[in-house]
Motif scaffolding. Structure first.
Motif, PDB file in Angstrom:
ATOM      1  N   VAL A 178      41.840  20.703  70.631  1.00 42.51           N
ATOM      2  CA  VAL A 178      42.529  21.991  70.769  1.00 42.51           C
ATOM      3  C   VAL A 178      43.080  22.438  69.415  1.00 42.51           C
ATOM      4  O   VAL A 178      42.895  23.587  68.992  1.00 42.51           O
ATOM      5  CB  VAL A 178      43.664  21.894  71.811  1.00 42.51           C
ATOM      6  N   THR A 179      43.757  21.518  68.731  1.00 42.54           N
ATOM      7  CA  THR A 179      44.303  21.842  67.412  1.00 42.54           C
ATOM      8  C   THR A 179      43.188  22.190  66.433  1.00 42.54           C
ATOM      9  O   THR A 179      43.312  23.126  65.633  1.00 42.54           O
ATOM     10  CB  THR A 179      45.123  20.663  66.862  1.00 42.54           C
ATOM     11  N   GLY A 180      42.089  21.444  66.512  1.00 46.12           N
ATOM     12  CA  GLY A 180      40.950  21.692  65.635  1.00 46.12           C
ATOM     13  C   GLY A 180      40.379  23.081  65.815  1.00 46.12           C
ATOM     14  O   GLY A 180      40.048  23.759  64.830  1.00 46.12           O
ATOM     15  N   VAL A 181      40.267  23.529  67.049  1.00 47.86           N
ATOM     16  CA  VAL A 181      39.754  24.877  67.331  1.00 47.86           C
ATOM     17  C   VAL A 181      40.692  25.928  66.737  1.00 47.86           C
ATOM     18  O   VAL A 181      40.251  26.898  66.106  1.00 47.86           O
ATOM     19  CB  VAL A 181      39.586  25.105  68.850  1.00 47.86           C
ATOM     20  N   ILE A 182      41.996  25.740  66.927  1.00 46.16           N
ATOM     21  CA  ILE A 182      42.987  26.684  66.382  1.00 46.16           C
ATOM     22  C   ILE A 182      42.872  26.759  64.865  1.00 46.16           C
ATOM     23  O   ILE A 182      42.869  27.847  64.270  1.00 46.16           O
ATOM     24  CB  ILE A 182      44.411  26.276  66.802  1.00 46.16           C
ATOM     25  N   VAL A 183      42.744  25.602  64.221  1.00 46.75           N
ATOM     26  CA  VAL A 183      42.653  25.547  62.759  1.00 46.75           C
ATOM     27  C   VAL A 183      41.423  26.307  62.259  1.00 46.75           C
ATOM     28  O   VAL A 183      41.521  27.130  61.339  1.00 46.75           O
ATOM     29  CB  VAL A 183      42.618  24.078  62.263  1.00 46.75           C
ATOM     30  N   VAL A 184      40.268  26.058  62.849  1.00 42.33           N
ATOM     31  CA  VAL A 184      39.039  26.686  62.326  1.00 42.33           C
ATOM     32  C   VAL A 184      38.989  28.183  62.634  1.00 42.33           C
ATOM     33  O   VAL A 184      38.410  28.958  61.860  1.00 42.33           O
ATOM     34  CB  VAL A 184      37.760  25.985  62.849  1.00 42.33           C
ATOM     35  N   VAL A 185      39.605  28.615  63.729  1.00 40.90           N
ATOM     36  CA  VAL A 185      39.647  30.047  64.032  1.00 40.90           C
ATOM     37  C   VAL A 185      40.484  30.779  62.982  1.00 40.90           C
ATOM     38  O   VAL A 185      40.074  31.825  62.451  1.00 40.90           O
ATOM     39  CB  VAL A 185      40.205  30.302  65.451  1.00 40.90           C
ATOM     40  N   ILE A 186      41.661  30.230  62.669  1.00 42.08           N
ATOM     41  CA  ILE A 186      42.517  30.844  61.639  1.00 42.08           C
ATOM     42  C   ILE A 186      41.825  30.800  60.282  1.00 42.08           C
ATOM     43  O   ILE A 186      41.839  31.769  59.522  1.00 42.08           O
ATOM     44  CB  ILE A 186      43.887  30.142  61.579  1.00 42.08           C
ATOM     45  N   LEU A 187      41.202  29.654  59.978  1.00 41.22           N
ATOM     46  CA  LEU A 187      40.498  29.494  58.708  1.00 41.22           C
ATOM     47  C   LEU A 187      39.381  30.524  58.570  1.00 41.22           C
ATOM     48  O   LEU A 187      39.236  31.156  57.520  1.00 41.22           O
ATOM     49  CB  LEU A 187      39.930  28.074  58.605  1.00 41.22           C
ATOM     50  N   ALA A 188      38.596  30.699  59.631  1.00 44.04           N
ATOM     51  CA  ALA A 188      37.486  31.654  59.603  1.00 44.04           C
ATOM     52  C   ALA A 188      37.991  33.070  59.337  1.00 44.04           C
ATOM     53  O   ALA A 188      37.416  33.808  58.527  1.00 44.04           O
ATOM     54  CB  ALA A 188      36.711  31.604  60.921  1.00 44.04           C
ATOM     55  N   PHE A 189      39.085  33.446  59.987  1.00 45.35           N
ATOM     56  CA  PHE A 189      39.652  34.785  59.796  1.00 45.35           C
ATOM     57  C   PHE A 189      40.042  35.019  58.346  1.00 45.35           C
ATOM     58  O   PHE A 189      39.780  36.081  57.774  1.00 45.35           O
ATOM     59  CB  PHE A 189      40.871  34.973  60.691  1.00 45.35           C
ATOM     60  N   ILE A 190      40.645  34.009  57.729  1.00 47.50           N
ATOM     61  CA  ILE A 190      41.125  34.164  56.357  1.00 47.50           C
ATOM     62  C   ILE A 190      39.979  34.181  55.357  1.00 47.50           C
ATOM     63  O   ILE A 190      39.891  35.061  54.501  1.00 47.50           O
ATOM     64  CB  ILE A 190      42.143  33.056  56.003  1.00 47.50           C
ATOM     65  N   ILE A 191      39.060  33.222  55.461  1.00 42.12           N
ATOM     66  CA  ILE A 191      38.008  33.135  54.439  1.00 42.12           C
ATOM     67  C   ILE A 191      36.980  34.260  54.571  1.00 42.12           C
ATOM     68  O   ILE A 191      36.325  34.622  53.596  1.00 42.12           O
ATOM     69  CB  ILE A 191      37.301  31.764  54.443  1.00 42.12           C
ATOM     70  N   MET A 192      36.847  34.834  55.765  1.00 41.21           N
ATOM     71  CA  MET A 192      35.933  35.966  55.914  1.00 41.21           C
ATOM     72  C   MET A 192      36.448  37.198  55.155  1.00 41.21           C
ATOM     73  O   MET A 192      35.697  38.105  54.839  1.00 41.21           O
ATOM     74  CB  MET A 192      35.739  36.326  57.391  1.00 41.21           C
ATOM     75  N   GLY A 193      37.732  37.211  54.855  1.00 37.27           N
ATOM     76  CA  GLY A 193      38.322  38.343  54.142  1.00 37.27           C
ATOM     77  C   GLY A 193      38.217  38.245  52.639  1.00 37.27           C
ATOM     78  O   GLY A 193      38.667  39.136  51.928  1.00 37.27           O
ATOM     79  N   GLY A 194      37.665  37.131  52.130  1.00 40.59           N
ATOM     80  CA  GLY A 194      37.455  36.991  50.696  1.00 40.59           C
ATOM     81  C   GLY A 194      38.696  36.579  49.921  1.00 40.59           C
ATOM     82  O   GLY A 194      39.711  36.174  50.482  1.00 40.59           O
ATOM     83  N   VAL A 195      38.593  36.703  48.594  1.00 39.23           N
ATOM     84  CA  VAL A 195      39.637  36.224  47.688  1.00 39.23           C
ATOM     85  C   VAL A 195      40.986  36.879  47.965  1.00 39.23           C
ATOM     86  O   VAL A 195      42.031  36.205  47.987  1.00 39.23           O
ATOM     87  CB  VAL A 195      39.227  36.495  46.219  1.00 39.23           C
ATOM     88  N   LYS A 196      41.006  38.197  48.183  1.00 40.13           N
ATOM     89  CA  LYS A 196      42.269  38.907  48.368  1.00 40.13           C
ATOM     90  C   LYS A 196      43.010  38.408  49.609  1.00 40.13           C
ATOM     91  O   LYS A 196      44.238  38.253  49.597  1.00 40.13           O
ATOM     92  CB  LYS A 196      42.015  40.418  48.475  1.00 40.13           C
ATOM     93  N   ARG A 197      42.273  38.160  50.715  1.00 37.56           N
ATOM     94  CA  ARG A 197      42.937  37.689  51.923  1.00 37.56           C
ATOM     95  C   ARG A 197      43.464  36.268  51.733  1.00 37.56           C
ATOM     96  O   ARG A 197      44.542  35.923  52.225  1.00 37.56           O
ATOM     97  CB  ARG A 197      41.986  37.745  53.118  1.00 37.56           C
ATOM     98  N   ILE A 198      42.709  35.436  51.016  1.00 38.18           N
ATOM     99  CA  ILE A 198      43.175  34.082  50.709  1.00 38.18           C
ATOM    100  C   ILE A 198      44.454  34.153  49.887  1.00 38.18           C
ATOM    101  O   ILE A 198      45.436  33.441  50.158  1.00 38.18           O
ATOM    102  CB  ILE A 198      42.086  33.291  49.945  1.00 38.18           C
ATOM    103  N   ALA A 199      44.459  35.034  48.867  1.00 32.55           N
ATOM    104  CA  ALA A 199      45.643  35.181  48.012  1.00 32.55           C
ATOM    105  C   ALA A 199      46.843  35.688  48.794  1.00 32.55           C
ATOM    106  O   ALA A 199      47.972  35.212  48.619  1.00 32.55           O
ATOM    107  CB  ALA A 199      45.328  36.142  46.855  1.00 32.55           C
TER     108      ALA A 199
END
Length: 484
Positions: A178-199
């Motif tokens: 469950v925690t793993g799914v939550i982590v990768v969903v949030i991660l996917a949202f952030i990295i799909m937005g590129g450098v600016k979203r990561i920053a």
């Protein structure tokens, strides 16, 4: 396979590496006239100056992107491990390593700014870029890029995600899947937005959690204010073999203090320069100084917070034994190293049931998650170095899938071999980067002198590589032409 990887890691992470990084840091400290002391005011004021642009991020965003990689499980687990195996004296040697390592961080981050590129509308830079431009040897840069991608995209994210799911499971009894799914969903949202979203994510998460963690440590210190002289005396006595309990452990204290400081603050590893290159500044030395400050924040503040909570509450237990004729410290408390910190916070707040376990689990969640974000950015930057155009876009999408999969896999299942492979890739990165910055340090030192001279003249320093005789700084050459 396991024996081969272990053998290679013993070579890469042996005494030559550990003490070599100290010697390199001392050399850079001397050559820069201890810039980490002389320019400490600039180090902390510059991080709040500068404007972001279409291509770059602010100095503060670049700092927090670097800190997102530096402030991670190493600050909690690594510091506890250093105390377990090296005694309280290891904390002192972590401080020494951070002080010396700040000059190394200045050199590598300034080089990243000098030799950065603008690709697909954003700034890119790091060891692969400055290795190729500074030495003229692309194969040298390619080796670093490949080692970096393998280490930070495939082998190391799972280690961080596993730390998250384990801590959350221990504190809240939530299934790792469950925690793993939550982590990768949030991660996917952030990295799909590129450098600016990561920053943008890093500049919010990292300062918030770091400040909260340090404040908690301050509360523990204030609650035990009478023990402050005793605890600091213990650290110094143990560091110099003057404490009866930890007598004979000076070698272990130095070795574990240096190892864990280098692992935590990453000075010389070549990871920090990737985010340093993304900053929009008028002079490379500016961001070099800001990145030097990140070493202090990581080790002198966050690692010290962990160490002091453990030492104040006494939630560590070492036993001096003998192995192959050498005195070593063995962990005999029956707790994992993460639990050293959890037990310390629990002991500090006994009326709040399980507060320590819950707080450390939440801290680990954010610290480790932002580290995975940093890993992705580093991997993406090295993909951009290797390929261009449509190939780069396709490779970046594959990279996103790979890091999401490796993060989830590690969240539900990890292995000792994965740790060892990760150390192997990281070790290769360190060796290549340290050799490179020793070869290429002159432009970074010239940039510092130029920055200081312009400051003396009352100017806001502006970089001109042609004037300084620095070749292949193509971004800055074009930048200055466009401004004329």
């Amino acid at each position: 396979m396991d024996q081969i990887v272990t053998w290679l890691n013993d070579i890469l992470w042996g005494p030559v590496m550990i003490y070599g990084i100290l010697v390199v840091g001392l050399l850079f400290s001397i050559l820069t006239k201890f810039v980490q002391v002389r320019k400490i005011k600039d180090m902390f004021t510059l991080m709040f100056t500068g404007e972001k642009s279409e291509a770059g991020v602010t100095s503060f965003q670049a700092l927090t992107m670097a800190l997102s990689g530096r402030v991670g499980t190493g600050n909690i687990v690594g510091t506890a491990t250093a105390i377990a195996f090296g005694g309280p004296g290891a904390v002192f040697w972590m401080w020494v390593t951070a002080f010396i390592g700040a000059s190394t961080a200045y050199i590598e981050s300034t080089l990243a700014q000098i030799y950065k590129d603008k690709k697909n509308g954003v700034y890119r830079g790091g060891p692969a870029f400055y290795i190729e431009k500074g030495t003229g040897q692309r194969w040298f840069g390619v080796i670093f890029a490949l080692a970096a991608i393998l280490a930070v995209a495939v082998l190391m994210p799972g280690v961080q995600s596993n730390a998250i799911t384990s801590a959350v499971d221990n504190a809240f009894n939530i299934d790792p899947t469950v925690t793993g799914v939550i982590v990768v969903v949030i991660l996917a949202f952030i990295i799909m937005g590129g450098v600016k979203r990561i920053a943008n994510a890093a500049q919010i998460i990292v300062p918030f959690m770091a400040v909260l963690y340090i404040l908690l440590a301050l509360v523990v210190i204030i609650m035990n204010i009478g023990q402050v002289p005793e605890v600091f005396a213990l650290i110094f006595r143990s560091a110099f073999n003057a404490d009866a309990t930890f007598g004979g452990m000076i070698g272990a204290a130095i070795a574990w203090g240096v190892k864990r400081a280098v692992y935590s603050n990453e000075a010389g590893q070549g990871t920090g320069p990737h985010s340093a290159a993304a900053a929009e500044v008028s002079h490379p030395a500016k961001q070099g100084l800001v990145q030097a400050a990140s070493i202090y924040i990581d080790t002198l503040l966050v690692c010290s917070a962990t160490a002091l909570m453990i030492l104040f509450m006494g939630t560590y237990n070492v036993n001096v034994g003998s192995a192959d004729g050498e005195l070593v410290a063995e962990h005999v408390a029956g707790a994992t190293y993460t639990e050293f910190t959890q037990l310390a916070v629990n002991a500090a707040f006994p009326t709040f049931n399980n507060f320590g376990s819950a707080f450390v689990a939440v801290a680990l969640f954010f610290f480790a998650f932002t580290t995975i974000m940093a890993y992705y950015y580093i991997a993406e930057t090295n993909v951009a170095y290797l390929v261009s155009g449509k190939t780069e876009r396709n490779a970046t999408w594959i990279l996103k899938i790979v890091i999401i999969v490796s993060t989830f896999y590690g969240a539900v299942r990890t292995s000792d071999l994965a740790w060892k492979f990760g150390d192997l890739g990281l070790g290769l990165m360190v060796w290549i980067n340290v050799i490179a910055i020793l070869i290429l340090m002159k432009p970074a030192i010239l940039a510092l002198k130029d920055y200081e001279q312009q400051k003396k003249e009352g100017k806001d320093p502006v970089f001109d590589p042609i004037k300084l005789g620095i070749k292949n700084a193509t971004f800055w050459e074009e930048y200055n032409k466009d401004k004329k």
